[in-house]
Scaffold this motif. Structure first.
Motif, PDB file in Angstrom:
ATOM      1  N   TYR A 179      -4.039 -12.661  29.386  1.00 45.46           N
ATOM      2  CA  TYR A 179      -4.741 -12.825  28.112  1.00 45.46           C
ATOM      3  C   TYR A 179      -3.753 -13.062  26.963  1.00 45.46           C
ATOM      4  CZ  TYR A 179      -9.412 -11.644  29.793  1.00 45.46           C
ATOM      5  OH  TYR A 179     -10.627 -11.668  30.435  1.00 45.46           O
ATOM      6  N   THR A 193      -9.673 -14.820  22.163  1.00 48.21           N
ATOM      7  CA  THR A 193      -8.727 -14.660  23.266  1.00 48.21           C
ATOM      8  C   THR A 193      -8.662 -15.947  24.085  1.00 48.21           C
ATOM      9  OG1 THR A 193     -10.435 -13.771  24.751  1.00 48.21           O
ATOM     10  CG2 THR A 193      -9.139 -12.171  23.470  1.00 48.21           C
ATOM     11  N   LYS A 195      -7.278 -17.182  28.153  1.00 49.58           N
ATOM     12  CA  LYS A 195      -7.023 -16.533  29.448  1.00 49.58           C
ATOM     13  C   LYS A 195      -6.348 -17.498  30.409  1.00 49.58           C
ATOM     14  CE  LYS A 195      -7.589 -13.378  32.757  1.00 49.58           C
ATOM     15  NZ  LYS A 195      -6.865 -14.044  33.867  1.00 49.58           N
TER      16      LYS A 195
END
Length: 369
Positions: A179, A193, A195
């Motif tokens: 992340y 975020t 990923k």
């Protein structure tokens, strides 16, 4: 308490004990244009390959050396001000002139052995990271310390590193399990975020601030569009098992990717995204994990280094993609290098090491600090 820096002081000669450089000029405002290896740069003087002209100056932190390894050094973009942070939990600011290098402020953070510290690109604050769920900010104008995090909805035991976007709006923190945490530098809150498939070890913003590169445990380099917060391309970093460092120059179209094997690949970004994944140059001069990389302001020099071996730092002449043969200095003068930075106009280079010292060099090709 007097501020270390004021945005109103950028073009003055001396305010509040800080010498401020006047007439800051981005390299794109210089005269000549050089096109080579994906670089499209405007600059006044072309740096030649071969031997780099430099001289050793007094330690940048000679008035108060760190009591442990130095993990971060950075020059302020508008002032003759150098930030130094390390495992002694102290952030220091030095007025660097190459001779006296006076220390003008020191901040002790009891619970923060400093892993990384950096000025925000607008120069108004310093961001300080230890090993934990939060970071600190130090406001240079108000001389005030504040916290960033822990972040709502996240359970990171430790935030490991960060980069700040060129326009100071977003901080990208390296989180756990692939992340990347995007945090507003104004509100100090999590705004999104990203990923990766593997662990994330390094991030770097493009010079327009609209894209982010990341690398890590799966040996691939991800390109993220920060407007949509989506990955629009990822490709294998040739010969890399684990990516450990990334660097994008302030100008031009290159990027450098370092790995745990010590290999540094230099790519043309457009070619990489277009599917031509072969690097335009493979640098094999380091034999241990690449810990830090940095292009100077006009992208004529790329510094690469590893903390794990004495004198393990090289300077690359970017237009020719060849290593300067007379750097590092002989006799292991750099010791175990841990971080470095170039001054805004290229005249100084600072190198922090494991002994707590910050070595300072004058690069004679550049006439201004």
């Amino acid at each position: 308490m007097k501020p270390l820096y004021s945005s109103e002081d950028d073009n003055s000669d001396r305010k509040n004990g800080v010498v401020v450089a006047s007439g800051y000029e981005h390299p794109e405002c210089a005269d000549d244009v050089l096109r080579t290896n994906g670089l499209v740069l405007k600059r006044s003087v072309k740096l030649l390959p071969g031997l780099l002209e430099y001289s050793r100056l007094s330690y940048a932190n000679m008035k108060d050396p760190s009591q442990g390894p130095v993990n971060s050094v950075q020059f302020h973009k508008n002032a003759q001000l150098l930030l130094v942070g390390g495992l002694d939990r102290t952030l220091k600011f030095f007025q660097v002139d190459g001779k006296k290098n006076e220390m003008i402020k020191s901040i002790f953070l009891e619970d923060c052995p400093i892993r990384k510290a950096a000025f925000s690109p607008d120069g108004s604050q310093a961001i300080i990271l230890g090993r934990g769920k939060f970071a600190y900010t130090f406001d240079l104008v108000k001389a005030h310390v504040d916290k960033i995090g822990p972040f709502a909805g996240r359970d990171e035991k430790s935030v490991e590193s960060f980069e700040v976007s060129p326009y100071s709006k977003t901080i990208a923190f390296v989180g756990n399990e692939g992340y990347i945490l995007l945090v507003s530098s104004k509100m100090k809150e999590l705004i999104g975020t990203l990923k990766m498939n593997g662990s994330v070890r390094s991030v770097a913003f493009t010079n327009d601030g609209q894209q982010l590169l990341s690398s890590g445990g799966d040996g691939q380099i991800y390109h993220w569009d920060l407007r949509t917060r989506s990955c629009f391309y990822k490709g294998v970093d040739e010969g890399c098992l684990t990516g450990t460092a990334l660097s994008v120059p302030p100008v031009g179209n290159l990027f450098a990717a370092g790995s745990d094997s010590g290999i540094v690949n230099i790519y043309n970004r457009d070619d990489f995204i277009g599917g031509k994944r072969k690097p335009i140059k493979v640098i094999e001069n380091l034999t241990t994990k690449v810990d830090f990389m940095k292009f100077n302001l006009d992208a004529q020099i790329l510094a690469i280094g590893s903390r794990m071996k004495k004198n393990s730092m090289k300077l690359i002449h970017v237009p020719s993609l060849n290593v300067f043969s007379n750097w590092p200095p002989p006799n292991k003068a750099v010791h175990y290098p841990s971080c470095m930075d170039f001054s805004p106009h290229g005249g100084f280079m600072a190198v922090g090491n494991a002994t707590g010292k910050v070595l300072l060099y004058k690069l004679h090709h550049y006439t201004r600090a």
